[in-house]
Design a protein around this motif. Structure first.
Motif: not given
Length: 535
Positions: A51-64
């Motif tokens: 959830g939120k904990e995982l969301f906060n650990r992600l880089h904003e820019v990723g790949t489709l």
């Protein structure tokens, strides 16, 4: 690239997405957690995030990423374009809203962009020559993506550059095509340098291996040639193996300082040329060092009754001498070791001094070694020569230990009263170290140049005139005088001992005795021989 999905809910969501003809998912890199211990398992910590904990650990820019296939927990993804996370929709599985990012406008005809892209292509070509894995990447890319353009070239170069994940993330977040190409160029240049280093390492190892293989083959051929010519014994490897095999049986008992000297000399032997004089000196030195019985002792027998029986078998009379020897053996039995004063048997020639020493050795179950020092004028006979001299040899004690094969023999030093004295030193003074129980535990031979323990050796000396023995040497001995025999004892000796040996010397068999007696009485052959021995 393949991704392993451990979360069952996420895996189920991906499979459902693929079934709905919408086989796409967002792939985002996790930020490094500075609070996480580096020693912890990364996979375990990632799978625990929700959830939120995982969301906060992600880089904003990723790949489709297109979901190509799902096999078990392995998901094959093909990247298409950039995404930026805007907000979280649901926590389990994590679902987010995204914006699709486009590259910033750029001029395709710009000379700087063209030059940078050509340099990237040139560097990639150089790297492709060294790595077959990169060529597979190019084929896979062209099959799924299509032709290269400036942005795709930058992405491809960064993808296969082998750079760390943060450097690749910088390329992913960069929307300016020129800046992205510059970042990629840096990464592929680094990869080119790594490839050069890798190539030089591989070449060096290959040369080393090929050189060692060539040397090994030549050595094997040389061994075969020497074997055919019967020269195999001159081979340094064979010599080293022989010396190591010799010392192996005494390895646990051999003193550490001796083992160290042997190892140093074996190493030295391998470095010397077989034709050099130093090689022969080292080989002879190792031959002596490894031939000595380091720590190998024979089991002593302190049975007094057996000793008395042996002494009576070998000698008639000499009751005072036998009694003293039996006392010596009895004390040895009490102590567990037959050490003590050095016995000196003194008396006129022919009374049996040397044979008594031999009988003591037989009674104690020790090896027997005799050497005469009558007329000896060279100290080197006792202490050995220096190895620098041509034809150098160790002293008599080292030769004795090699011959008998045990470190506790009985050594009979004959004619000690007739020691000479010449320009090569005083042998009587050299014998002091050899016979002194306080010093001979670390007897140093000039040739071996390593201390030898002679404290377990039993020394018996013989002399005709005690007064001729130097006083310092005489003080270390216990003198047992052997007088001459009376007529009755001479008759017994002639009948019980000399007659038998004289018959054997004349070739007379026991069955010939009756017919020969008359001949002997008439001619007096045996009679004269016996009398000559008793004079």
């Amino acid at each position: 690239m393949p991704i392993y999905v451990k979360d069952p809910k996420l895996l189920a969501a991906l499979q459902e997405s693929r079934k709905r003809q919408a086989p796409y998912a967002g792939a985002f890199l996790l930020k490094d957690d500075s609070l996480t211990d580096a020693s912890t398992d990364t996979e375990k910590s990632v799978s625990d995030l929700k959830g939120k904990e995982l969301f906060n650990r992600l880089h904003e820019v990723g790949t489709l990423a297109q979901i190509s296939s799902i096999q078990g927990d392995q998901v094959i993804l093909i990247g298409h374009r950039r995404l930026r996370i805007t907000e979280m929709v649901s926590e389990d599985p994590l679902t987010v809203k995204v914006d699709h990012l486009k590259d910033k406008p750029y001029d395709k005809d710009d000379d700087v962009i063209k030059a940078t892209s050509f340099e990237v292509i040139s560097t990639l070509r150089d790297v492709l020559k060294t790595s077959s894995l990169w060529r597979d990447h190019v084929q896979t890319y062209t099959q799924h993506i299509g032709d290269f353009s400036f942005p795709r070239l930058a992405d491809f170069g960064a993808a296969i550059s082998g750079a760390n994940k943060l450097q690749c993330q910088q390329v992913l977040e960069e929307l300016d095509v020129y800046k992205r190409l510059k970042l990629t160029l840096e990464l592929v240049k680094k990869e080119m340098e790594i490839s050069k280093i890798q190539e030089s390492i591989a070449k060096a190892i290959e040369e080393k291996i090929s050189g060692e293989q060539r040397r090994y083959l030549l050595n094997e051929q040389l061994k075969a040639i020497k074997k055919e010519l019967g020269l195999e014994t001159d081979d340094k490897t064979a010599l080293s193996a022989k010396f190591r095999e010799r010392i192996e049986q005494y390895k646990d008992k051999c003193p550490r300082h001796v083992l160290q000297v042997i190892e140093e000399e074996l190493t030295k032997l391998q470095l010397l040329e077989a034709s050099s004089s130093e090689f022969n000196v080292t080989r002879n030195y190792l031959d002596w060092l490894t031939a000595l019985p380091w720590g190998n002792y024979s089991d002593e027998n302190f049975d007094v009754i057996r000793a008395q029986k042996i002494l009576d078998e070998d000698h008639y009379g000499l009751n005072d001498v036998k009694e003293r020897i039996l006392e010596f053996i009895a004390v040895g039995k009490l102590r567990g070791i037959s050490q003590g004063k050095i016995i000196c048997l003194s008396g006129p020639p022919g009374v049996g001094k040397t044979s008594i020493g031999r009988s003591i050795a037989r009674a104690l179950n020790r090896k027997f070694f005799r050497f005469s020092v009558g007329g000896l004028a060279d100290v080197a006979e006792i202490k050995g020569h220096r190895r620098t001299y041509i034809g150098a040899m160790p002293g008599k004690m080292v030769q004795c230990l090699k011959n008998v094969g045990t470190a506790n023999p009985l050594v009979l030093i004959d004619e000690i009263d007739k020691l000479g004295r010449g320009h090569a030193g005083d042998p009587a003074s050299a014998l002091l170290e050899l016979l002194d129980p306080e010093q001979n535990a670390n007897f140093l031979d000039h040739y071996l140049d390593v201390p030898i323990d002679l404290s377990k050796v039993l020394f018996v000396c013989t002399a005709n005139v005690v007064e001729n023995i130097p006083n310092p040497l005489l003080d270390r001995m216990e003198v047992i005088a052997i007088a001459g025999y009376i007529t009755d004892e001479k008759m017994h000796i002639a009948r019980d001992y000399l007659e038998k040996t004289t018959r054997e010397a004349c070739g007379i068999k026991p069955e010939q005795r009756c017919s020969i007696d008359v001949f002997c009485i008439n001619r007096g052959t045996i009679k004269n021989l016996c009398l000559s021995r008793l004079k």
